[in-house]
Design a protein around this motif. Structure first.
Motif, short mmCIF file in Angstrom:
data_model
loop_
_atom_site.label_atom_id
_atom_site.label_comp_id
_atom_site.label_asym_id
_atom_site.label_seq_id
_atom_site.Cartn_x
_atom_site.Cartn_y
_atom_site.Cartn_z
N UNK A 183 0.83 -1.21 0.00
CA UNK A 183 0.00 0.00 0.00
C UNK A 183 0.86 1.26 0.00
N UNK A 184 1.94 1.21 0.81
CA UNK A 184 2.84 2.38 0.87
C UNK A 184 3.46 2.63 -0.51
N UNK A 185 3.97 1.56 -1.09
CA UNK A 185 4.63 1.71 -2.39
C UNK A 185 3.64 2.18 -3.46
N UNK A 186 2.42 1.61 -3.40
CA UNK A 186 1.41 1.98 -4.39
C UNK A 186 1.09 3.48 -4.31
N UNK A 187 1.23 4.03 -3.09
CA UNK A 187 0.88 5.45 -2.91
C UNK A 187 2.03 6.39 -3.31
N UNK A 188 3.19 5.82 -3.62
CA UNK A 188 4.33 6.68 -4.01
C UNK A 188 4.04 7.33 -5.37
N UNK A 189 4.66 8.47 -5.62
CA UNK A 189 4.46 9.11 -6.93
C UNK A 189 4.92 8.17 -8.05
N UNK A 190 4.25 8.24 -9.18
CA UNK A 190 4.56 7.35 -10.31
C UNK A 190 6.05 7.36 -10.67
N UNK A 191 6.68 8.52 -10.51
CA UNK A 191 8.08 8.65 -10.94
C UNK A 191 9.07 8.10 -9.92
N UNK A 192 8.57 7.62 -8.79
CA UNK A 192 9.48 7.17 -7.72
C UNK A 192 10.40 6.06 -8.23
N UNK A 193 11.62 6.06 -7.69
CA UNK A 193 12.65 5.12 -8.11
C UNK A 193 12.19 3.67 -7.89
#
Ligand SMILES: Nc1ncnc2c1ncn2[C@@H]1O[C@H](COP(=O)(O)OP(=O)(O)OP(=O)(O)O)[C@@H](O)[C@H]1O
Ligand SMILES: [Mg+2]
Length: 254
Positions: free
Chosen positions: A40-50
């Motif tokens: 869930x945390x990763x899914x909420x990251x901005x699309x451009x996140x590494x």
């Protein structure tokens, strides 16, 4: 019949294995929940996140694997737990039709033709209905999973042979290769991608507890037929309540 000492040791081993399975379950649940939170945390990251996609698929893979492990543990525990059996007077025709009713929708959805043929008279047994339904279900699910042809047919027949009630489940699926036949009752033997290999060992255990017999005939590419025959009601009562013949038996059907 193994010596009492061996049986006792096997029972102890079963208890240890169940204990271990229970112990593994809690940390496994934490692992599942943590993976879920992570996803869930990763899914909420901005699309451009590494490396976002990579992280997300790893977290989801962990969820999938932990869920699978949990399923294996659940099935194992069901197998290892000494079942509290509840024997009642039952009719094999009814046990079979109840089980089929449960699967009807599923079969229809998968385009499986179900051909059921029942013995015209009731087939009285002294049995644990829930366990028998479980055994039939495991066999029917195997039949369903074996389907590989355009026309998918499962035939279920009940009958009486030499005084013994029997049920026969025949599929026209892929059949069991000769090399596998000796193995199919082995604990954890499975050729299916998501199979656990507990289905048939559970069936065998239940059939044995009922003093019954199981036979499997299979032709590769043609299909498989599983036959279970059970002792008739009077014979089972004599077997299960030899010292307590005067005690009234629980009657559910009559
Ligand atoms: N009707 C059938 N047609 C073809 N193969 C079968 C059939 N029934 C059993 N088998 C073979 O026997 C194996 C063991 O069956 P079993 O039901 O014990 O385990 P499983 O179906 O693989 O997993 P599960 O624990 O989910 O039942 C299967 O993987 C399959 O290879
Ligand atoms: Mg199975």
């Amino acid at each position: 019949m193994p010596a009492t000492g061996t049986r006792k040791r096997l029972a102890d081993l079963g208890a240890v294995a169940s204990g271990l399975a229970h112990e593994i379950r809690n940390p496994l649940n934490s692992l599942y929940i943590n993976s879920q939170i992570l996803a869930e945390i990763v899914a909420a990251l901005p699309e451009a996140a590494d490396r976002k996609e990579e992280l997300l698929s790893l977290a989801r893979a962990n969820m999938k694997v932990t869920r699978r492990l949990n399923d294996i543990l659940s099935e194992f525990l069901r197998f290892a737990r000494p079942a509290a059996t509840e024997f009642v007077v039952a009719d094999l025709n009814r046990v079979v039709s109840d089980t089929l009713r449960f699967l009807e929708v599923d079969f229809a959805r998968r385009g499986i033709e179900l051909v059921a043929s029942f013995h015209p008279e009731p087939l009285p047994l002294f049995a644990d209905e829930k366990q028998l339904r479980q055994a039939l279900l495991n066999i029917l699910l195997n039949a369903e999973e074996s389907m590989d042809k355009e026309r998918k047919v499962i035939r279920v027949t009940t009958g009486l042979e030499r005084g013994r009630p029997l049920v026969r489940i025949a599929d026209n699926g892929r059949g069991i290769p000769r090399a596998d036949r000796k193995q199919i009752f082995r604990l954890f033997f499975s050729t299916r991608k998501s199979g656990t290999g507990l289905g048939l060992p559970i069936v065998r255990k239940i059939v044995r507890e009922h003093g019954g017999k199981i036979g499997i005939r299979s032709r590769e590419g043609r299909g498989t037929t599983v036959t279970i025959s059970l002792p008739p009601e009077e014979q089972s009562k004599a077997r299960f309540a030899p010292r307590d013949a005067n005690r009234p038996l629980p009657e559910k059907v009559r």
